[in-house]
Design a protein around this motif. Structure first.
Motif, PDB file in Angstrom:
ATOM      1  N   VAL A  16    -116.910  78.476  51.730  1.00  0.00           N
ATOM      2  CA  VAL A  16    -115.863  79.087  50.909  1.00  0.00           C
ATOM      3  C   VAL A  16    -115.731  80.565  51.278  1.00  0.00           C
ATOM      4  CG1 VAL A  16    -115.128  79.600  48.557  1.00  0.00           C
ATOM      5  CG2 VAL A  16    -116.345  77.481  49.041  1.00  0.00           C
ATOM      6  N   PRO A  17    -114.518  81.049  51.595  1.00  0.00           N
ATOM      7  CA  PRO A  17    -114.338  82.465  51.949  1.00  0.00           C
ATOM      8  C   PRO A  17    -114.852  83.405  50.857  1.00  0.00           C
ATOM      9  CG  PRO A  17    -112.339  81.209  52.416  1.00  0.00           C
ATOM     10  CD  PRO A  17    -113.260  80.291  51.664  1.00  0.00           C
ATOM     11  N   ASP A  18    -115.388  84.535  51.267  1.00  0.00           N
ATOM     12  CA  ASP A  18    -115.956  85.495  50.314  1.00  0.00           C
ATOM     13  C   ASP A  18    -114.937  85.938  49.268  1.00  0.00           C
ATOM     14  OD1 ASP A  18    -118.393  85.386  51.570  1.00  0.00           O
ATOM     15  OD2 ASP A  18    -118.076  87.192  52.779  1.00  0.00           O
ATOM     16  N   VAL A  19    -113.684  86.118  49.685  1.00  0.00           N
ATOM     17  CA  VAL A  19    -112.670  86.583  48.742  1.00  0.00           C
ATOM     18  C   VAL A  19    -112.404  85.541  47.655  1.00  0.00           C
ATOM     19  CG1 VAL A  19    -110.701  85.745  50.113  1.00  0.00           C
ATOM     20  CG2 VAL A  19    -110.383  87.642  48.509  1.00  0.00           C
ATOM     21  N   VAL A  20    -112.547  84.268  48.000  1.00  0.00           N
ATOM     22  CA  VAL A  20    -112.360  83.194  47.015  1.00  0.00           C
ATOM     23  C   VAL A  20    -113.535  83.176  46.042  1.00  0.00           C
ATOM     24  CG1 VAL A  20    -112.095  80.701  46.702  1.00  0.00           C
ATOM     25  CG2 VAL A  20    -110.970  81.836  48.615  1.00  0.00           C
ATOM     26  N   ARG A  21    -114.748  83.343  46.566  1.00  0.00           N
ATOM     27  CA  ARG A  21    -115.922  83.427  45.695  1.00  0.00           C
ATOM     28  C   ARG A  21    -115.764  84.580  44.699  1.00  0.00           C
ATOM     29  NH1 ARG A  21    -120.899  81.170  48.201  1.00  0.00           N
ATOM     30  NH2 ARG A  21    -120.367  80.286  50.220  1.00  0.00           N
ATOM     31  N   GLU A  22    -115.327  85.736  45.218  1.00  0.00           N
ATOM     32  CA  GLU A  22    -115.155  86.911  44.359  1.00  0.00           C
ATOM     33  C   GLU A  22    -114.101  86.652  43.283  1.00  0.00           C
ATOM     34  OE1 GLU A  22    -113.867  91.629  44.614  1.00  0.00           O
ATOM     35  OE2 GLU A  22    -114.206  90.511  46.468  1.00  0.00           O
ATOM     36  N   ASN A  28    -113.153  85.417  34.455  1.00  0.00           N
ATOM     37  CA  ASN A  28    -113.285  85.777  33.037  1.00  0.00           C
ATOM     38  C   ASN A  28    -113.361  87.280  32.801  1.00  0.00           C
ATOM     39  OD1 ASN A  28    -113.288  83.190  31.791  1.00  0.00           O
ATOM     40  ND2 ASN A  28    -115.356  82.825  32.544  1.00  0.00           N
ATOM     41  N   ASN A  29    -113.084  88.054  33.844  1.00  0.00           N
ATOM     42  CA  ASN A  29    -113.190  89.511  33.733  1.00  0.00           C
ATOM     43  C   ASN A  29    -111.805  90.126  33.518  1.00  0.00           C
ATOM     44  OD1 ASN A  29    -113.675  92.228  33.940  1.00  0.00           O
ATOM     45  ND2 ASN A  29    -114.355  92.175  36.076  1.00  0.00           N
ATOM     46  N   PRO A  30    -111.517  90.625  32.312  1.00  0.00           N
ATOM     47  CA  PRO A  30    -110.187  91.197  32.041  1.00  0.00           C
ATOM     48  C   PRO A  30    -109.925  92.487  32.811  1.00  0.00           C
ATOM     49  CG  PRO A  30    -111.678  91.597  30.199  1.00  0.00           C
ATOM     50  CD  PRO A  30    -112.403  90.677  31.141  1.00  0.00           C
ATOM     51  N   ASN A  31    -110.997  93.084  33.356  1.00  0.00           N
ATOM     52  CA  ASN A  31    -110.852  94.348  34.091  1.00  0.00           C
ATOM     53  C   ASN A  31    -110.913  94.153  35.604  1.00  0.00           C
ATOM     54  OD1 ASN A  31    -110.841  95.905  31.636  1.00  0.00           O
ATOM     55  ND2 ASN A  31    -113.060  95.551  31.517  1.00  0.00           N
ATOM     56  N   ALA A  32    -110.784  92.910  36.048  1.00  0.00           N
ATOM     57  CA  ALA A  32    -110.866  92.625  37.492  1.00  0.00           C
ATOM     58  C   ALA A  32    -109.763  93.359  38.257  1.00  0.00           C
ATOM     59  CB  ALA A  32    -110.757  91.122  37.729  1.00  0.00           C
ATOM     60  N   LEU A  81    -100.543  83.702  42.515  1.00  0.00           N
ATOM     61  CA  LEU A  81    -101.244  83.938  43.774  1.00  0.00           C
ATOM     62  C   LEU A  81    -102.725  83.563  43.650  1.00  0.00           C
ATOM     63  CD1 LEU A  81    -100.836  85.042  46.676  1.00  0.00           C
ATOM     64  CD2 LEU A  81    -101.790  87.192  45.849  1.00  0.00           C
ATOM     65  N   LYS A  82    -103.330  83.869  42.491  1.00  0.00           N
ATOM     66  CA  LYS A  82    -104.729  83.503  42.253  1.00  0.00           C
ATOM     67  C   LYS A  82    -104.930  82.002  42.451  1.00  0.00           C
ATOM     68  CE  LYS A  82    -105.617  85.172  38.169  1.00  0.00           C
ATOM     69  NZ  LYS A  82    -106.276  85.435  36.876  1.00  0.00           N
ATOM     70  N   THR A  83    -104.029  81.237  41.855  1.00  0.00           N
ATOM     71  CA  THR A  83    -104.091  79.779  41.961  1.00  0.00           C
ATOM     72  C   THR A  83    -104.048  79.343  43.421  1.00  0.00           C
ATOM     73  OG1 THR A  83    -103.038  79.456  39.812  1.00  0.00           O
ATOM     74  CG2 THR A  83    -102.875  77.643  41.368  1.00  0.00           C
ATOM     75  N   MET A  84    -103.140  79.928  44.174  1.00  0.00           N
ATOM     76  CA  MET A  84    -102.969  79.554  45.584  1.00  0.00           C
ATOM     77  C   MET A  84    -104.196  79.915  46.426  1.00  0.00           C
ATOM     78  SD  MET A  84     -99.093  80.693  46.402  1.00  0.00           S
ATOM     79  CE  MET A  84     -97.714  80.099  45.461  1.00  0.00           C
ATOM     80  N   VAL A  85    -104.735  81.103  46.185  1.00  0.00           N
ATOM     81  CA  VAL A  85    -105.889  81.567  46.965  1.00  0.00           C
ATOM     82  C   VAL A  85    -107.092  80.664  46.719  1.00  0.00           C
ATOM     83  CG1 VAL A  85    -107.551  83.440  47.280  1.00  0.00           C
ATOM     84  CG2 VAL A  85    -105.114  83.971  47.072  1.00  0.00           C
ATOM     85  N   ILE A  86    -107.350  80.346  45.446  1.00  0.00           N
ATOM     86  CA  ILE A  86    -108.488  79.489  45.116  1.00  0.00           C
ATOM     87  C   ILE A  86    -108.301  78.094  45.702  1.00  0.00           C
ATOM     88  CG2 ILE A  86    -109.703  78.351  43.210  1.00  0.00           C
ATOM     89  CD1 ILE A  86    -109.171  80.913  41.555  1.00  0.00           C
TER      90      ILE A  86
END
Length: 274
Positions: A16-22, A28-32, A81-86
């Motif tokens: 799994v790509p690092d950016v997807v893991r991150e 669940n982080n509202p400040n991401a 975009l989040k949905t697509m990346v994951i």
């Protein structure tokens, strides 16, 4: 046999790509800082090309061609975009698996994920992005089994077909553990949030878990609808067998059953990632 045996073959594990893991760790982080994450997606050429191809597909029907991830964020929003990346990162983590039709496997996973998100949006008890992610990876343990022990996975499938027993029963007979347990172990190995692993572990029988969660109940309902679509059940039969207890526990309104036909027609719009 123990689950740890599946995880010992590190060279075979999904990558799994690092950016997807991150991104998953930040769900669940509202400040991401999603702007930073979008920038990292841009630097992953394989990932960004897949996403741009999807964004420009007929499913989204955009008025003009989108040529960058930044434009995609503007046109579709970071949530989409989040949905697509994951989805792209997880589905692209394995290229070929013996004895498993990967295209079919991920197409069904996309549908479960989309349904889980759709149901989660109808309750205040479940985060839709988290529901999507768990729906996407709910069957990751079965993928792991096919990667690490393909002959054993094939024998289990044959046992299910010949005896008409449940998958869980066949897995316990041959493995002494189930693939949802293997899935939870893999997610722990990836250091994903614990609630994702617990939902994967309990999604088949969410109300029997030691600590039941609305998240696993929503994924259970999504899996039920997906199975009904796969088996081509009539709408009457789907409604008659709808998991009402799980729906009530997840905080879904009673009227959601009346929308079952709509749910069965939902298109993930993600199949072009495959």
């Amino acid at each position: 046999m123990e689950v740890s045996e599946l995880l010992q073959q590190s060279a075979k594990l999904p990558n799994v790509p690092d950016v997807v893991r991150e991104l998953i760790q930040q769900l669940n982080n509202p400040n991401a800082d999603y702007g930073s994450i979008a920038e990292k997606v841009t630097k992953d050429q394989t990932l960004s090309l897949k996403i741009l191809r999807l964004v420009n597909s007929a499913h989204f029907g955009l008025s003009r061609k989108v040529s960058s991830i930044d434009e995609a964020v503007v046109m579709l929003g970071m949530v989409q975009l989040k949905t697509m990346v994951i989805a792209s990162g997880i589905a692209g983590s394995v290229k070929e698996v013996e004895g498993l039709d990967l295209k079919k496997f991920w197409a069904e996973s996309f549908r479960v994920a989309t349904l889980a998100k759709w149901y989660a949006e109808k309750t205040e008890k479940v985060d839709p992005d988290v529901a999507f992610t768990v729906g996407l990876i709910h069957n990751i343990g079965r993928l792991l089994l096919h990667i690490a022990k393909p002959k054993l996975a094939e024998a289990i499938q044959k046992r299910i077909e010949e005896s008409n027993c449940s998958r869980s029963a066949a897995e316990m007979e041959r493995l002494n553990f189930t693939t949802p347990q293997a899935g939870q172990a893999l997610l722990q190995h990836w250091q994903f949030p614990a609630d994702l692993g617990e939902a994967v572990l309990n999604h088949k029988r969410p109300l029997e878990a030691e600590n039941p969660t609305p998240l696993s109940a929503v994924v259970n309902i999504a899996c039920y609808i997906n199975a009904c679509i796969r088996k081509e059940r009539s709408i009457e039969e789907v409604i008659a067998r709808f998991p009402r207890d799980e729906a009530g526990f997840a905080g879904l309104p009673r009227e959601v059953i009346d929308e079952t036909e709509t749910a069965m027609q939902i298109d993930s719009g993600l199949d072009s990632l495959l």
